[in-house]
Structures are given as C-alpha cells and as structure tokens.
Design an enzyme around this catalytic site. Structure first.
Site, mmCIF file in Angstrom:
data_model
loop_
_atom_site.group_PDB
_atom_site.id
_atom_site.type_symbol
_atom_site.label_atom_id
_atom_site.label_comp_id
_atom_site.label_asym_id
_atom_site.label_seq_id
_atom_site.Cartn_x
_atom_site.Cartn_y
_atom_site.Cartn_z
ATOM 1 N N LYS A 1 -9.770 28.663 -11.917
ATOM 2 C CA LYS A 1 -10.689 28.357 -13.005
ATOM 3 C C LYS A 1 -9.819 28.110 -14.232
ATOM 4 C CE LYS A 1 -14.208 30.050 -16.097
ATOM 5 N NZ LYS A 1 -14.782 31.253 -16.726
ATOM 6 N N GLY B 1 -19.335 35.297 -24.130
ATOM 7 C CA GLY B 1 -19.711 36.650 -24.499
ATOM 8 C C GLY B 1 -20.822 36.766 -25.522
ATOM 9 N N ASN C 1 -20.792 37.109 -16.760
ATOM 10 C CA ASN C 1 -19.900 38.257 -16.830
ATOM 11 C C ASN C 1 -20.413 39.268 -17.854
ATOM 12 O OD1 ASN C 1 -16.252 38.658 -17.120
ATOM 13 N ND2 ASN C 1 -17.841 40.163 -17.085
ATOM 14 N N THR C 2 -20.384 38.893 -19.129
ATOM 15 C CA THR C 2 -20.735 39.829 -20.194
ATOM 16 C C THR C 2 -22.129 40.404 -20.019
ATOM 17 O OG1 THR C 2 -19.273 38.686 -21.732
ATOM 18 C CG2 THR C 2 -20.960 40.104 -22.690
#
Length: 265
Positions: free
Chosen positions: A104, A165, A213-214
């Site tokens: 990535k 995020g 993710n976050t």
C-alpha cells in the site's frame, strides 16, 4: 464464508477475496484488541505500517501476532514516507523480510492533514511496478491522478473519503463518483470513514471496497465495531448491485392516490 460474497468476489491483481473490508492496524491499545477487530471483521487484507512494526520481532509478539497469515494477506504500507525514494526503500525492505510483494503506497509529507503527495506517489508507483510489486496507492480523490496511476499499472486506486483519522465520512463524494465511473481497477475508499454508515455510503456509490482503521481503534468494543463495519460494507455493496432508485426533487407517491380522493365527493 458469506455465500453472497462468494458470488461477488473482490479481485485484485488476479487474486480473489471474499471480503470487501480491509483493516488497518494502527492505534489499537493492544494486540488482543487488534485481533478481536480482525476476527470480527472477516477481513482478508490487513495493512501494517512498516515504520510501526519490527519485521525481525518474533511472531508471537507485536502487531504481526494478531494476524492469521493463512487467512489474511499482510499488506505492508509505506506510511510516514516523505518521498518516492523512501517509499521504495520501505517496500523493498518488506519484501526482503519475506512478505509478499504487495504494498500500500502511502506518501504523506505534510504532517497536519496527512494529505498524500500526488507527484511522488506517481513516481514511486512507476518504480515499484517495474520492480515487480503489486501497488495499491493511497491518493487524494483526484480522477486525473487515479487514471494516471491505473495506466501506470497499479492494481487498485485508493482515494480518501476524508483526511486520515478524521472519522468525517465521505466528503469527496463527487470526485469519487468520477473515479469509480472511469476506473477499470478496483476503487478502495481509504481514510476518514468513521462510522459503519460511511462504509455503506461509499459502497453504495460503487466503490469496490473500503479500508478502515481509526474508527475501529477508537471504538469501545473493537470487535463489535468491526462486525458492524463488515455488515455495512456488505449491505452497501448489495444495495449498489440491486440498483438504487433515483433521487427526486418532488414527492412521488408510492401508492396511487386518485381513487380514494374522490370517494366522498
């Protein structure tokens, strides 16, 4: 495996995946919390920031211990790289450590908003592709750049929904529509998705997958939030394939009104 997913697999670089939800591994309070999220999500691709993991660390310790290497592809990412040279070096380091040559590609030299550098990303992608890597580049929602990367040979494009995020959701909707319309490789919406409804929205637009993710690491219950994202991702994909109805400026009755309006006239 989900029966519907088996009928509608995600294909990246001739490799088939049942899940359309990718998971990042940053910010989790423990390996146990990360493991709970991965298991609940049914994700088959898990990204690992090369700057946050010691590839020489024993398997039973750290981030890699939470990943079932027989079920999940470890996708190293170059998060923290500031230019093409640094990103290429990180990718080669991961391959030399024994990981598959998938990467990535993430280049974020600007520290406040962590926006990806389009010029360095394209340069790094071209070099890595020539070096035999399967490249999944994280980019701003720029249709021109997405097309250039696709023409260079990237396996996907990964435009952001909102800054990394931020948990703000799909703020790049109009540009994502264009990228999705033009793409001949999978489009994975990456960054900024903070709620399962955001994942569903991205999938309803026609994205092929999402990466979160976050939103998972911020949750009180990491496993349940991962499960909710998995369900929302599948629901959004099903809605897209089923054919969403058009938006209308005026009300349009779902039942005929002409009959009973005149019954007591």
């Amino acid at each position: 495996m989900n029966t519907q997913a088996n009928k509608d697999p995600l294909i990246i670089a001739d490799r088939t995946f049942s899940s359309r939800l990718l998971i990042g591994t940053g910010k989790f309070p423990s390996a146990q919390a990360l493991r709970a999220a991965i298991e609940a999500s049914d994700a088959e691709i898990v990204t690992v920031a090369l700057r946050r993991v010691d590839l020489s660390e024993p398997e039973e310790e750290g981030i890699l211990s939470a990943i079932d290497r027989e079920r999940q592809l470890v996708l190293p990412n170059t998060s923290g790289a500031r230019d093409a040279d640094e990103a290429v070096r990180l990718a080669r380091l991961a391959r030399a450590s024994g990981l598959e040559p998938w990467v990535k590609l993430e280049l974020t030299p600007e520290p406040r908003y962590l926006l990806p550098d389009p010029v360095e990303t394209l340069h790094a992608a071209e070099r890595l592709i020539k070096d035999g890597f399967v490249v999944l580049p994280y980019i701003q929602a720029d249709p021109v750049l997405a097309k250039r990367l696709e023409e260079a040979g990237t396996a996907t494009v990964m435009p952001l929904g909102a800054p990394i995020g931020s948990n703000r959701g799909v703020k790049t909707r109009d540009m994502l529509r264009i990228i999705i319309e033009q793409a001949t490789v999978p489009v994975i919406v990456d960054a900024g998705l903070g709620a399962p409804s955001h994942a569903a929205e991205a999938m309803e637009l026609g994205a092929d997958a999402v990466l979160v993710n976050t939103a998972l690491s911020d949750a009180t219950d990491h496993g349940d939030m991962a499960r909710a994202f998995a369900m929302a991702t599948a629901a959004g994909r099903m809605a897209y394939l089923s054919g969403l109805g058009p938006e209308r400026d005026r009300a349009d009755a779902s039942s005929p009104l002409t009959g009973f309006l005149h019954e007591n006239a």
